[in-house]
Design a protein around this motif. Structure first.
Motif, PDB file in Angstrom:
ATOM      1  N   PRO A 305      50.357  -6.515  59.585  1.00 21.41           N
ATOM      2  CA  PRO A 305      51.691  -5.927  59.790  1.00 21.41           C
ATOM      3  C   PRO A 305      51.790  -5.031  61.011  1.00 21.41           C
ATOM      4  N   THR A 306      50.718  -4.281  61.308  1.00 21.58           N
ATOM      5  CA  THR A 306      50.760  -3.366  62.454  1.00 21.58           C
ATOM      6  C   THR A 306      50.149  -3.984  63.710  1.00 21.58           C
ATOM      7  N   LYS A 307      49.763  -5.244  63.628  1.00 23.10           N
ATOM      8  CA  LYS A 307      49.182  -5.982  64.771  1.00 23.10           C
ATOM      9  C   LYS A 307      47.898  -5.328  65.293  1.00 23.10           C
ATOM     10  N   ALA A 308      47.199  -4.602  64.414  1.00 28.09           N
ATOM     11  CA  ALA A 308      45.976  -3.913  64.821  1.00 28.09           C
ATOM     12  C   ALA A 308      44.753  -4.809  64.690  1.00 28.09           C
ATOM     13  N   GLU A 309      44.854  -5.882  63.904  1.00 30.73           N
ATOM     14  CA  GLU A 309      43.726  -6.780  63.693  1.00 30.73           C
ATOM     15  C   GLU A 309      44.068  -8.153  64.253  1.00 30.73           C
ATOM     16  N   VAL A 310      43.043  -8.851  64.707  1.00 29.09           N
ATOM     17  CA  VAL A 310      43.245 -10.169  65.316  1.00 29.09           C
ATOM     18  C   VAL A 310      42.159 -11.126  64.827  1.00 29.09           C
ATOM     19  N   LYS A 311      42.390 -12.415  65.075  1.00 27.14           N
ATOM     20  CA  LYS A 311      41.382 -13.439  64.803  1.00 27.14           C
ATOM     21  C   LYS A 311      41.133 -14.239  66.075  1.00 27.14           C
ATOM     22  N   PHE A 312      39.852 -14.433  66.399  1.00 28.73           N
ATOM     23  CA  PHE A 312      39.483 -15.214  67.574  1.00 28.73           C
ATOM     24  C   PHE A 312      39.209 -16.653  67.159  1.00 28.73           C
ATOM     25  N   ALA A 313      39.508 -17.579  68.059  1.00 29.62           N
ATOM     26  CA  ALA A 313      39.204 -18.981  67.794  1.00 29.62           C
ATOM     27  C   ALA A 313      37.697 -19.192  67.718  1.00 29.62           C
ATOM     28  N   ASN A 314      36.941 -18.416  68.512  1.00 34.16           N
ATOM     29  CA  ASN A 314      35.489 -18.513  68.504  1.00 34.16           C
ATOM     30  C   ASN A 314      34.912 -17.101  68.514  1.00 34.16           C
ATOM     31  N   GLU A 315      34.880 -16.477  67.349  1.00 34.13           N
ATOM     32  CA  GLU A 315      34.447 -15.087  67.266  1.00 34.13           C
ATOM     33  C   GLU A 315      33.001 -14.909  67.681  1.00 34.13           C
ATOM     34  N   ALA A 316      32.137 -15.844  67.298  1.00 31.60           N
ATOM     35  CA  ALA A 316      30.716 -15.727  67.630  1.00 31.60           C
ATOM     36  C   ALA A 316      30.497 -15.700  69.137  1.00 31.60           C
ATOM     37  N   GLU A 317      31.280 -16.502  69.865  1.00 33.67           N
ATOM     38  CA  GLU A 317      31.142 -16.530  71.321  1.00 33.67           C
ATOM     39  C   GLU A 317      31.595 -15.214  71.937  1.00 33.67           C
ATOM     40  N   ILE A 318      32.673 -14.641  71.440  1.00 34.46           N
ATOM     41  CA  ILE A 318      33.154 -13.344  71.935  1.00 34.46           C
ATOM     42  C   ILE A 318      32.107 -12.264  71.682  1.00 34.46           C
ATOM     43  N   GLN A 319      31.521 -12.268  70.484  1.00 33.61           N
ATOM     44  CA  GLN A 319      30.479 -11.295  70.169  1.00 33.61           C
ATOM     45  C   GLN A 319      29.297 -11.441  71.128  1.00 33.61           C
TER      46      GLN A 319
END
Length: 614
Positions: A305-319
């Motif tokens: 609701p507050t747009k504070a959290e997101v989801k990445f298509a490839n979270e492991a790669e971002i990490q």
């Protein structure tokens, strides 16, 4: 028979929706500032009264709105930022749902003044409880001014959960700090009750991130940061991160910015920690401003609701990229230990200790005693007797079959007996130190394992609580120290000066982000008290809640005791262990530390026999 399910009244629906987006005054500031940034503003001013309860005003020099758009902006899900469902997967603005203004207007009194730069006349819209009560043409500056009054006036239940004005203002300050770090090319001013509290000029800093950090977190922090830079065809990671020599006790000084939006993401937080795992101590956290610029189609920001959290298509790669970027930055930095040649205090207590021939050595002289007179007068051959008259010092020790007391979790020598903890402690005979952390001591009918850190915590805590020792427990500094901290830390300390003074910290606000420390608790004389004070401030701010003055003072005492106590890994001699147990036996509650954790445990002879004998 009538059904039980009913369609809610539209007014109730509006208030429910507003409550999802607007949790507190800081939520209002966030939504309005995001609108200003999306409007192309280069100067944004936030004015607050009574921590945002009475008034919040956000003014900007953005593009402004026509009268038609100004009215439409208060309609739910009316927005200029997306048109189709497909647009949700390529969002480049901070706002996009069209919920901010309607949600704010549903729980407050709102006045909107706006004018486009090529227009001679502006528009005024007044909304009360979600209903437009006035619409007119007025003269006003180009841009937009939104004034919010009496937040939650029609939702009394929400008002009950609001914290003090000072606490709510701290949340607003922290929010604006993140905006400054995310948008260093925009000038921000924060004003509270008519006084400018935080001023950031993009013209003065040239939009430089390190200069922005110096404004919001202090020049000391900014000077200890190193640049991050890593690019791939679809992702760019940049920003600043601290040398291993600069750490905090929490992640409060870690800001992650995704495409100009500051976010919370557990995976990225863990990646930052992983990058430092071989260079900093456990439970310490680096300072970091991490910017991630990524193709909008590779991230979903429409998950909270507050747009504070997101989801990445490839979270492991971002990490992986975050870890690599920080490790590269650290690898380019040669970390050389340095000794700060700052004047050290020369307290009378130190001179007295040097004259005293303390048989227990330097560790006990610096840590196990707060008052000089007590140290000098310690009788090492004194008889180990201690009269017990308080019923509070006697507790019931239960057998495994009985339910343990919630208040008295500690050592147990024999089942089902009334045990005097002080007599038990005086009867203990330390024989060894386990893992440089625990004291192994023989008891009359078993043995005890005592946490040296928790035991010393309890000793220091109760010394700080005793009225007769408080005056002796303060050490005035010959040369006061200065702390350059962020504005939120300044606000917190200034609000609670009385509490800090009660435990030995005499602090003055020297202006801006500078605090002058003139005295410290005497127990901290031989310790890095500047860093300890920084950690205490950060930890207490993270745990902010509705506290009385006495509750805050108690939390400060517990923090000072924890930071000053003997740590795991410190070697103790048998004599030092004996002194520690002797001091522990003189406390009121030797069985628990100030944070409510058990100090010791016992294995009885009977338990040993059951385990080893047939």
């Amino acid at each position: 028979m009538a059904g039980k399910i009913r369609v809610l009244d539209p007014d109730v629906v509006v208030k429910i929706a507003g409550g999802e987006v607007i949790e507190r005054p800081a939520s209002v500031v966030k939504e309005l500032v995001e609108n200003s940034l999306d409007a192309g503003a280069r100067k944004i001013t936030v004015e607050v009264e009574a921590g945002g309860r009475r008034l919040i005003r956000v003014s900007d020099d953005g593009c402004g709105m026509s009268q038609e758009d100004a009215v439409m902006a208060f309609q739910r899900h009316a927005t200029s930022k997306i048109r189709t469902a497909e647009d949700l997967y390529r969002i480049t603005t901070l706002g996009f749902r069209g919920e901010a203004l309607p949600s704010i207007a549903s729980v407050s009194h709102v006045e909107l003044l706006t004018r486009e730069h090529d227009s001679d006349v502006g528009t005024k819209v007044v909304v009360e409880g979600g209903v437009i009560t006035q619409l007119s043409s007025v003269g006003c500056p180009a841009g937009t001014i939104v004034t919010v009054r009496n937040l939650f006036y029609n939702v009394p239940a929400r008002l009950k959960f609001m914290r003090s004005p000072a606490s709510e203002f701290n949340y607003i300050t922290e929010m604006l700090i993140k905006f400054i770090l995310a948008h260093t090319d925009v000038s921000f001013t924060l004003r509270h009750d008519g006084k400018d509290v935080l001023c950031y000029s993009s013209e003065a800093t040239g939009g430089d991130l390190r200069s922005a950090v110096a404004v919001v977190w202090g020049s000391d922090t900014a000077s200890e940061l190193i640049p991050i830079e890593l690019s791939t065809p679809k992702v760019r990671i940049s920003g600043l991160t601290s040398k291993p020599s600069l750490t905090k006790s929490s992640r409060s000084h870690q800001v992650v910015i995704l495409n100009g939006r500051f976010i919370k993401h557990q995976g990225i937080a863990l990646a930052i920690t992983h990058a430092y795992q071989k260079t900093i101590l456990p439970n310490r956290h680096p300072v970091c401003v991490l910017r991630i610029d990524i193709d909008p189609q590779l991230v979903d920001v429409n998950v909270h609701p507050t747009k504070a959290e997101v989801k990445f298509a490839n979270e492991a790669e971002i990490q992986r990229l975050v870890v690599e970027a920080i490790e590269l930055a650290l690898g380019r930095t040669i970390v050389v230990p340095t000794i700060a040649l700052k004047p050290q205090p020369k307290p009378a207590t130190v001179k007295a200790l040097k004259r005293a021939e303390d048989a227990f050595g330097k560790l006990l002289r610096s840590k196990l005693q707060i008052g000089t007179e007590q140290t000098a007068q310690t009788d090492l051959t004194a008889s180990k007797t201690h009269a017990v008259t308080s019923a509070e010092n006697v507790v019931m020790v239960t057998t495994p079959e009985t339910k343990p007391s919630e208040k008295h979790v500690g050592i147990g020598i024999s089942g089902g007996e009334l045990v005097d903890w002080h007599e038990i402690l005086m009867s203990l005979h330390p024989v060894a130190q386990l893992h440089k952390t625990y004291i192994l001591a023989e008891a009359p009918n078993g043995f005890c394992i005592i946490s040296q850190h928790r035991a010393h915590e309890r000793i220091i805590y109760e010394s700080l609580c005793q009225k007769e020792t408080r005056a002796k427990a303060v050490q005035w500094l010959v040369t006061p120290i200065t702390l350059n901290v962020g504005q939120a830390e300044v606000n917190f300390v200034v609000e609670h000066l009385e509490a800090f003074s009660s435990v030995g910290f005499e602090i003055e606000h020297f202006g801006g982000g500078t605090l002058v420390v003139r005295s410290i608790p005497a127990i901290m004389v031989n310790q890095p008290y500047a860093q300890i004070l920084r950690d205490i401030i950060s930890e207490l701010m993270l745990e902010q809640q509705m506290r009385t003055l006495e509750e805050l003072i108690d939390a400060l005492r517990a923090s000072v005791a924890c930071k000053s106590a003997i740590k795991a890994g410190e070697v103790l001699s048998i004599a030092e262990m004996e002194q520690l147990l002797s001091d522990l036996s003189k406390t009121e509650k030797p069985f628990i530390c100030p944070h409510g954790q058990p100090v010791a445990l016992t294995i009885t002879d009977e338990e040993l026999r059951r385990h080893f004998e047939r």
